[in-house]
Scaffold this motif. Structure first.
Motif, PDB file in Angstrom:
ATOM      1  N   VAL A 102      13.117 -65.176  21.792  1.00 19.25           N
ATOM      2  CA  VAL A 102      13.451 -65.027  20.383  1.00 19.25           C
ATOM      3  C   VAL A 102      13.212 -66.355  19.686  1.00 19.25           C
ATOM      4  N   THR A 103      12.902 -66.307  18.385  1.00 17.83           N
ATOM      5  CA  THR A 103      12.694 -67.527  17.610  1.00 17.83           C
ATOM      6  C   THR A 103      13.851 -67.734  16.640  1.00 17.83           C
ATOM      7  N   GLY A 104      13.869 -68.924  16.061  1.00 12.96           N
ATOM      8  CA  GLY A 104      14.901 -69.236  15.083  1.00 12.96           C
ATOM      9  C   GLY A 104      14.800 -68.426  13.816  1.00 12.96           C
ATOM     10  N   ASN A 105      13.639 -67.816  13.562  1.00 16.14           N
ATOM     11  CA  ASN A 105      13.470 -66.969  12.376  1.00 16.14           C
ATOM     12  C   ASN A 105      13.740 -65.504  12.652  1.00 16.14           C
ATOM     13  N   GLY A 106      14.003 -65.155  13.913  1.00 19.75           N
ATOM     14  CA  GLY A 106      14.306 -63.773  14.250  1.00 19.75           C
ATOM     15  C   GLY A 106      13.134 -62.970  14.760  1.00 19.75           C
ATOM     16  N   GLU A 107      11.977 -63.633  15.015  1.00 15.87           N
ATOM     17  CA  GLU A 107      10.906 -62.919  15.694  1.00 15.87           C
ATOM     18  C   GLU A 107      11.257 -62.798  17.178  1.00 15.87           C
ATOM     19  N   TYR A 108      10.661 -61.802  17.821  1.00 20.40           N
ATOM     20  CA  TYR A 108      10.860 -61.635  19.260  1.00 20.40           C
ATOM     21  C   TYR A 108       9.535 -61.801  19.986  1.00 20.40           C
ATOM     22  N   ASN A 127       6.363 -60.222  17.279  1.00 22.26           N
ATOM     23  CA  ASN A 127       6.475 -59.419  16.061  1.00 22.26           C
ATOM     24  C   ASN A 127       6.838 -60.303  14.875  1.00 22.26           C
ATOM     25  N   GLU A 128       6.959 -59.702  13.722  1.00 21.67           N
ATOM     26  CA  GLU A 128       7.413 -60.398  12.516  1.00 21.67           C
ATOM     27  C   GLU A 128       8.825 -59.944  12.213  1.00 21.67           C
ATOM     28  N   ALA A 129       9.720 -60.877  11.960  1.00 19.54           N
ATOM     29  CA  ALA A 129      11.136 -60.539  11.832  1.00 19.54           C
ATOM     30  C   ALA A 129      11.401 -59.555  10.698  1.00 19.54           C
ATOM     31  N   ARG A 130      10.794 -59.783   9.577  1.00 18.81           N
ATOM     32  CA  ARG A 130      11.054 -58.920   8.422  1.00 18.81           C
ATOM     33  C   ARG A 130       9.734 -58.461   7.810  1.00 18.81           C
ATOM     34  N   GLY A 131       8.854 -57.978   8.639  1.00 14.20           N
ATOM     35  CA  GLY A 131       7.552 -57.538   8.151  1.00 14.20           C
ATOM     36  C   GLY A 131       6.770 -56.814   9.225  1.00 14.20           C
ATOM     37  N   PRO A 132       5.548 -56.395   8.920  1.00 14.17           N
ATOM     38  CA  PRO A 132       4.777 -55.539   9.822  1.00 14.17           C
ATOM     39  C   PRO A 132       3.841 -56.275  10.775  1.00 14.17           C
ATOM     40  N   ARG A 133       3.713 -57.604  10.653  1.00 10.23           N
ATOM     41  CA  ARG A 133       2.674 -58.288  11.424  1.00 10.23           C
ATOM     42  C   ARG A 133       3.040 -58.444  12.896  1.00 10.23           C
ATOM     43  N   TRP A 134       2.029 -58.317  13.726  1.00 12.15           N
ATOM     44  CA  TRP A 134       2.158 -58.582  15.159  1.00 12.15           C
ATOM     45  C   TRP A 134       1.050 -59.539  15.575  1.00 12.15           C
ATOM     46  N   PHE A 135       1.341 -60.332  16.603  1.00 12.25           N
ATOM     47  CA  PHE A 135       0.352 -61.245  17.169  1.00 12.25           C
ATOM     48  C   PHE A 135       0.338 -61.027  18.676  1.00 12.25           C
ATOM     49  N   THR A 136      -0.864 -60.964  19.251  1.00 10.49           N
ATOM     50  CA  THR A 136      -0.997 -60.751  20.691  1.00 10.49           C
ATOM     51  C   THR A 136      -1.718 -61.928  21.328  1.00 10.49           C
ATOM     52  N   TYR A 137      -1.161 -62.406  22.440  1.00  9.34           N
ATOM     53  CA  TYR A 137      -1.768 -63.508  23.195  1.00  9.34           C
ATOM     54  C   TYR A 137      -2.168 -62.982  24.564  1.00  9.34           C
ATOM     55  N   ASP A 138      -3.397 -63.174  24.920  1.00  9.58           N
ATOM     56  CA  ASP A 138      -3.921 -62.640  26.178  1.00  9.58           C
ATOM     57  C   ASP A 138      -3.701 -63.652  27.301  1.00  9.58           C
ATOM     58  N   GLY A 139      -2.457 -63.752  27.740  1.00 14.32           N
ATOM     59  CA  GLY A 139      -2.122 -64.706  28.793  1.00 14.32           C
ATOM     60  C   GLY A 139      -0.642 -64.659  29.108  1.00 14.32           C
ATOM     61  N   THR A 140      -0.188 -65.583  29.940  1.00 14.44           N
ATOM     62  CA  THR A 140       1.200 -65.609  30.393  1.00 14.44           C
ATOM     63  C   THR A 140       2.094 -66.314  29.376  1.00 14.44           C
ATOM     64  N   MET A 141       3.406 -66.220  29.603  1.00 18.15           N
ATOM     65  CA  MET A 141       4.337 -66.909  28.720  1.00 18.15           C
ATOM     66  C   MET A 141       4.142 -68.420  28.785  1.00 18.15           C
ATOM     67  N   THR A 142       3.953 -68.951  29.991  1.00 13.02           N
ATOM     68  CA  THR A 142       3.814 -70.399  30.125  1.00 13.02           C
ATOM     69  C   THR A 142       2.542 -70.899  29.458  1.00 13.02           C
ATOM     70  N   SER A 143       1.437 -70.184  29.659  1.00 13.20           N
ATOM     71  CA  SER A 143       0.191 -70.608  29.011  1.00 13.20           C
ATOM     72  C   SER A 143       0.291 -70.443  27.504  1.00 13.20           C
ATOM     73  N   PHE A 144       1.050 -69.455  27.048  1.00 11.48           N
ATOM     74  CA  PHE A 144       1.287 -69.274  25.618  1.00 11.48           C
ATOM     75  C   PHE A 144       2.020 -70.482  25.038  1.00 11.48           C
ATOM     76  N   LEU A 145       3.069 -70.918  25.706  1.00 12.53           N
ATOM     77  CA  LEU A 145       3.825 -72.074  25.222  1.00 12.53           C
ATOM     78  C   LEU A 145       2.944 -73.313  25.151  1.00 12.53           C
ATOM     79  N   VAL A 146       2.170 -73.549  26.199  1.00 11.93           N
ATOM     80  CA  VAL A 146       1.277 -74.709  26.204  1.00 11.93           C
ATOM     81  C   VAL A 146       0.278 -74.621  25.068  1.00 11.93           C
ATOM     82  N   SER A 147      -0.336 -73.454  24.912  1.00  7.52           N
ATOM     83  CA  SER A 147      -1.368 -73.283  23.893  1.00  7.52           C
ATOM     84  C   SER A 147      -0.810 -73.474  22.485  1.00  7.52           C
TER      85      SER A 147
END
Length: 224
Positions: A102-108, A127-147
């Motif tokens: 979870v983020t400080g803005n309420g995204e998951y 996802n977007e906390a108060r909206g329709p947008r989604w973002f997809t990352y083609d990789g693991t959580m750890t590689s996502f954080l690094v990227s």
């Protein structure tokens, strides 16, 4: 160099590594977890990055950040409602979305658990906390954080100020809390209640709210 090595170099963990009973955690969840996540959770423990992004952890101090707490099921229930009603364009079947941060803005942050039996192929969605947008990352959580932390991946939902300072990790402070499993709300078939009431001599209106005394009598009859 592994993704975890790169993350540790970017953001040194403040504590010693943990030894988590992953067999028990996976048994509780009923699914295997990605190896990168298990190494990440062992190395950093519960806490958040950049005072903004908090991965769920098996030892998260509250139900809101605990991987085995009620939040993943609760969020999936909300997504299922949106998905079925078309409220927001959820791009994946909610049965394949497992909240893992979870983020400080309420995204998951979600794992896209497809296929559920091969966690090495899971991807990350935001996802977007108060909206329709989604973002997809083609990789693991750890590689996502690094990227994200090196500026290679730009998540539209994340604030530009996220990278103004070097990445940090803040461990969670222990909190005494009793976790309560998420219980989905019970949906009562009022049509069945009205039919039962008429068969049992109750004067029940054809429309509107079923009177409380009739509901109570119906519930008592079901529990006999």
């Amino acid at each position: 160099m592994t993704d975890l090595d790169a993350l540790v170099r970017l953001c040194p963990p403040p504590n010693q590594a943990m030894q988590i009973n992953w067999d028990g955690i996976e048994s509780t969840l009923g699914m295997p977890l990605p190896d990168d996540y298990k190494a990440l959770a062992d190395r950093y423990g519960p806490g958040g990055f950049c005072h903004y992004l908090t991965p769920y952890h098996p030892h998260g101090p509250t139900e809101y950040v605990n991987l085995t707490g009620p939040m993943p099921a609760r969020i999936r229930s909300y997504l299922r409602t949106d998905y079925d009603r078309g409220t927001y364009p959820v791009p994946y079947d909610p049965d394949h979305l497992f909240a893992c941060g979870v983020t400080g803005n309420g995204e998951y942050l979600f794992w896209i658990t497809d296929p559920v039996t091969d966690s090495s192929r899971w991807r990350i969605a935001v996802n977007e906390a108060r909206g329709p947008r989604w973002f997809t990352y083609d990789g693991t959580m750890t590689s996502f954080l690094v990227s994200v932390f090196i500026g290679e991946t730009r998540v539209p939902q994340f604030p530009d100020s996220l990278l103004e300072l070097p990445p940090t990790f803040t461990p969670s402070h222990p909190v005494l809390v009793k976790f309560r499993p998420y219980v989905a709300p019970v949906v009562i078939d009022t049509g069945a209640v009205r039919a039962w009431a008429r068969e049992n001599g109750y004067d029940v209106p054809a429309r509107g709210r079923v009177p409380a005394d009739i509901l109570k009598a119906w519930e008592d009859a079901q529990n006999r």
